[in-house]
Enzyme design. Structure first.
Site, PDB file in Angstrom:
ATOM      1  N   LYS A 138       0.257   3.889  -2.785  1.00  0.00           N
ATOM      2  CA  LYS A 138      -0.715   4.831  -2.583  1.00  0.00           C
ATOM      3  C   LYS A 138      -0.264   6.152  -2.437  1.00  0.00           C
ATOM      4  O   LYS A 138      -0.899   7.230  -2.810  1.00  0.00           O
ATOM      5  CB  LYS A 138      -1.823   4.667  -1.526  1.00  0.00           C
ATOM      6  CG  LYS A 138      -2.610   3.371  -1.595  1.00  0.00           C
ATOM      7  CD  LYS A 138      -3.585   3.208  -0.487  1.00  0.00           C
ATOM      8  CE  LYS A 138      -4.514   1.904  -0.962  1.00  0.00           C
ATOM      9  NZ  LYS A 138      -3.922   0.638  -0.437  1.00  0.00           N
ATOM     10  N   LYS A 160       3.111   6.025   5.356  1.00  0.00           N
ATOM     11  CA  LYS A 160       2.022   5.087   4.831  1.00  0.00           C
ATOM     12  C   LYS A 160       2.510   3.877   5.155  1.00  0.00           C
ATOM     13  O   LYS A 160       3.867   3.399   4.880  1.00  0.00           O
ATOM     14  CB  LYS A 160       2.117   5.401   3.315  1.00  0.00           C
ATOM     15  CG  LYS A 160       0.923   4.631   2.838  1.00  0.00           C
ATOM     16  CD  LYS A 160      -0.837   4.969   3.139  1.00  0.00           C
ATOM     17  CE  LYS A 160      -1.627   4.137   2.876  1.00  0.00           C
ATOM     18  NZ  LYS A 160      -1.558   2.861   3.870  1.00  0.00           N
ATOM     19  N   SER A 181      -6.253   3.306   4.273  1.00  0.00           N
ATOM     20  CA  SER A 181      -5.695   2.810   3.073  1.00  0.00           C
ATOM     21  C   SER A 181      -6.706   2.060   1.986  1.00  0.00           C
ATOM     22  O   SER A 181      -6.764   0.963   1.680  1.00  0.00           O
ATOM     23  CB  SER A 181      -4.622   1.650   3.516  1.00  0.00           C
ATOM     24  OG  SER A 181      -3.910   1.085   2.603  1.00  0.00           O
ATOM     25  N   SER A 221       0.893  -1.197  -0.149  1.00  0.00           N
ATOM     26  CA  SER A 221      -0.031  -0.111  -0.033  1.00  0.00           C
ATOM     27  C   SER A 221       0.864   1.198   0.105  1.00  0.00           C
ATOM     28  O   SER A 221       0.360   2.209  -0.133  1.00  0.00           O
ATOM     29  CB  SER A 221      -1.043   0.084   1.141  1.00  0.00           C
ATOM     30  OG  SER A 221      -1.869  -0.900   0.857  1.00  0.00           O
TER      31      SER A 221
END
Length: 507
Positions: free
Chosen positions: A90, A260, A145, A87
């Site tokens: 992103k 993140k 997320s 993720s």
């Protein structure tokens, strides 16, 4: 205990070497503990750099520490290894949204955006036809997320997820990424979806230039309003343990402002983080880390150790305050403005915001400078050259040489009337454009020299006239000829006398 641990690690390293020698897969047992130890003992490339501070061992298979302002790489462990990002993908999705959309634009969720993702993957349960703003989608992407929000943003920007993936790859190439290929906006597993720590650091380096990204990424909690499909609000939490005490407060760090998390079974744990320490924005990326039974370990402990390493071993040094080899000072070649009162300024100046990042034990003089003149004008026409520096053969920062914006200096003089009376200055006139800048001191000296030369010429001419001296050599010669040929000239009578005497002897 330490001796036992060292022996254990040595044994693991030996097993790895033997497995390579006899072509026996070392991960055949799929023992997470063994794999984690092997990754822990992998080489750290930056530790072999001359005079570079030794970095800590980390459990991540690949990791980087980059100073965002200069792009200086402070720590290098397999930073170009191509791995699954999960993720942290992103970050690129949010960057493209910030670059292409307004925050108040409405995003409508399509059937594909909602139902093309695995139900067990991370999401915030949006429905087909539901409407959120771009800003709300970005909060959901960075905090929870949300994969369906990533799909919705991709379709809103490019029309389809596939077209958006092409845009992701194009933007990655523009940022200098060489080991990245994206096929989706969320990072769910795909064998053709990969990146590396260096490339992710470059993507985050660009993202944090946006104040909105910093705001969203640093928010611990956000309440999503009711929508056309949902009648209740939704409280969303930032899952980055250094930003929010989500499930644990052990790793909270008030210097961290962006980051993140990521996890899939094939990517393992991935984490990207940015913190401000000692005036430096430090980016840390760790990839392929096997988590332990203890929450947040070793993923966040690795990042904390790398941040502490960078903070304790590196410092920010301003270039303009320390550079002496390329000083352009007063009285040198490229001066401009009036120097009538010794206040001239240089035509070329150094950008005072430029800096380098050096090990704490290194001096600025230890860095090697390189001056590069720009052949073509860029976005900033005032930049004419770049002064870049290396240390231990690693780029550590740069600054620009700029054309000075100095203006012609104006001096105000006052008229005076009678004794003790002062006449107020005239109203200032509007400044004229396209002024020619001159050095008044040089002009004054030249004028005085010309006046002195003229005075000397006039004096000589006056003396010649008074004493009847002909200064013109041509006129003097002609006057002599006329005088010689004159009838009453002594020279002529003498000449005729000699001629008669000579003729008498030859008769």
């Amino acid at each position: 205990m330490n001796i036992v641990k060292k022996c254990y690690r040595s044994a693991l390293a030996s097993v790895l070497c033997l497995s390579v020698a006899f072509s026996t897969p070392v991960f055949a047992t799929e023992d997470p503990a063994v794999e984690s130890e092997i990754r822990y003992n992998m080489d750290i490339q930056s530790n072999s750099w001359e005079n570079w501070p030794a970095g800590p061992q980390v459990y991540a298979e690949a990791a980087i520490v980059m100073e965002a302002g200069t792009g200086t790489i402070l720590y290098n462990k397999n930073i170009d290894e191509e791995l699954y990002p999960a993720s942290i993908t992103k970050i690129m999705t949010v960057l493209l949204a910030l670059e292409n959309l307004d925050m108040d634009e409405e995003v409508t969720f399509s059937h594909n955006a909602v139902f093309s993702i695995d139900y067990n993957s991370s999401h915030i349960a949006r429905d087909e036809g539901e409407i959120l703003t771009v800003e709300e989608c970005l909060y959901a992407i960075m905090m929870e997320s949300a994969n369906e929000c990533s799909n919705a943003i991709a379709e809103h920007v490019s029309g389809s997820v596939e077209a958006f993936a092409d845009l992701m790859n194009q933007r990655a190439a523009e940022l200098g990424c060489e080991h990245t290929h994206f096929v989706n906006p969320h990072g769910l597993p795909d064998e053709n979806h990969y990146t590396c720590p260096r490339d992710m650091a470059l993507i985050l380096q660009e993202a944090i230039k946006h104040e909105k990204f910093r705001q969203i990424s640093s928010t611990p909690r956000y309440t999503l309003r009711a929508t056309n499909k949902k009648s209740e609000e939704l409280l969303m939490n930032n899952h980055h343990y250094m930003i929010n005490n989500y499930k644990t407060s052990r790793f909270l760090d008030n210097t961290v402002f962006a980051g993140k998390t990521g996890y899939t079974t094939v990517a393992l744990n991935t984490l990207i983080t940015c913190a401000t320490r000692n005036g430096m924005d430090l980016i840390v990326v760790t990839m392929k880390t096997q988590g332990s039974a203890e929450r947040g370990v070793p993923v966040y402990t690795d990042t904390a150790n790398l941040l502490n390493y960078a903070t304790e071993n590196f410092r920010k040094v301003n270039i303009s305050e320390n550079e002496t080899n390329f000083t352009i000072g007063q009285g040198e070649l490229f001066d401009t403005g009036s120097s009538i009162f010794d206040t001239s300024t240089p035509m070329i100046e150094m950008d005072e915001s430029g800096y380098v990042v050096l090990p704490v034990n290194a001096e600025f003089a230890d860095a090697s400078p390189k001056l590069t003149f720009l052949d073509e004008s860029g976005p900033d026409d005032s930049v004419i050259a770049t002064l870049s520096y290396t240390y231990a053969d690693q780029p550590i920062g740069s600054t620009n040489l700029l054309l000075s914006e100095s203006e012609l200096q104006e001096f105000e003089f006052q008229k005076t009337g009678g004794e003790g009376e002062e006449v107020p200055p005239e109203e200032p006139k509007e400044p004229e454009v396209n002024l020619i800048k001159v050095n008044l001191r040089v002009v004054g000296i030249a004028v005085c020299g010309l006046l002195l030369l003229l005075a000397v010429c006039l004096l000589i001419r006056k003396l010649a006239k008074d004493f009847e001296v002909e200064l013109n050599p041509v006129k003097r010669w002609r006057n002599w000829q006329d005088q010689k040929n004159a009838f009453g000239s002594q020279s002529r009578r003498h000449y005729k006398s000699r001629r008669r005497h000579r003729n008498k002897w030859f008769k």
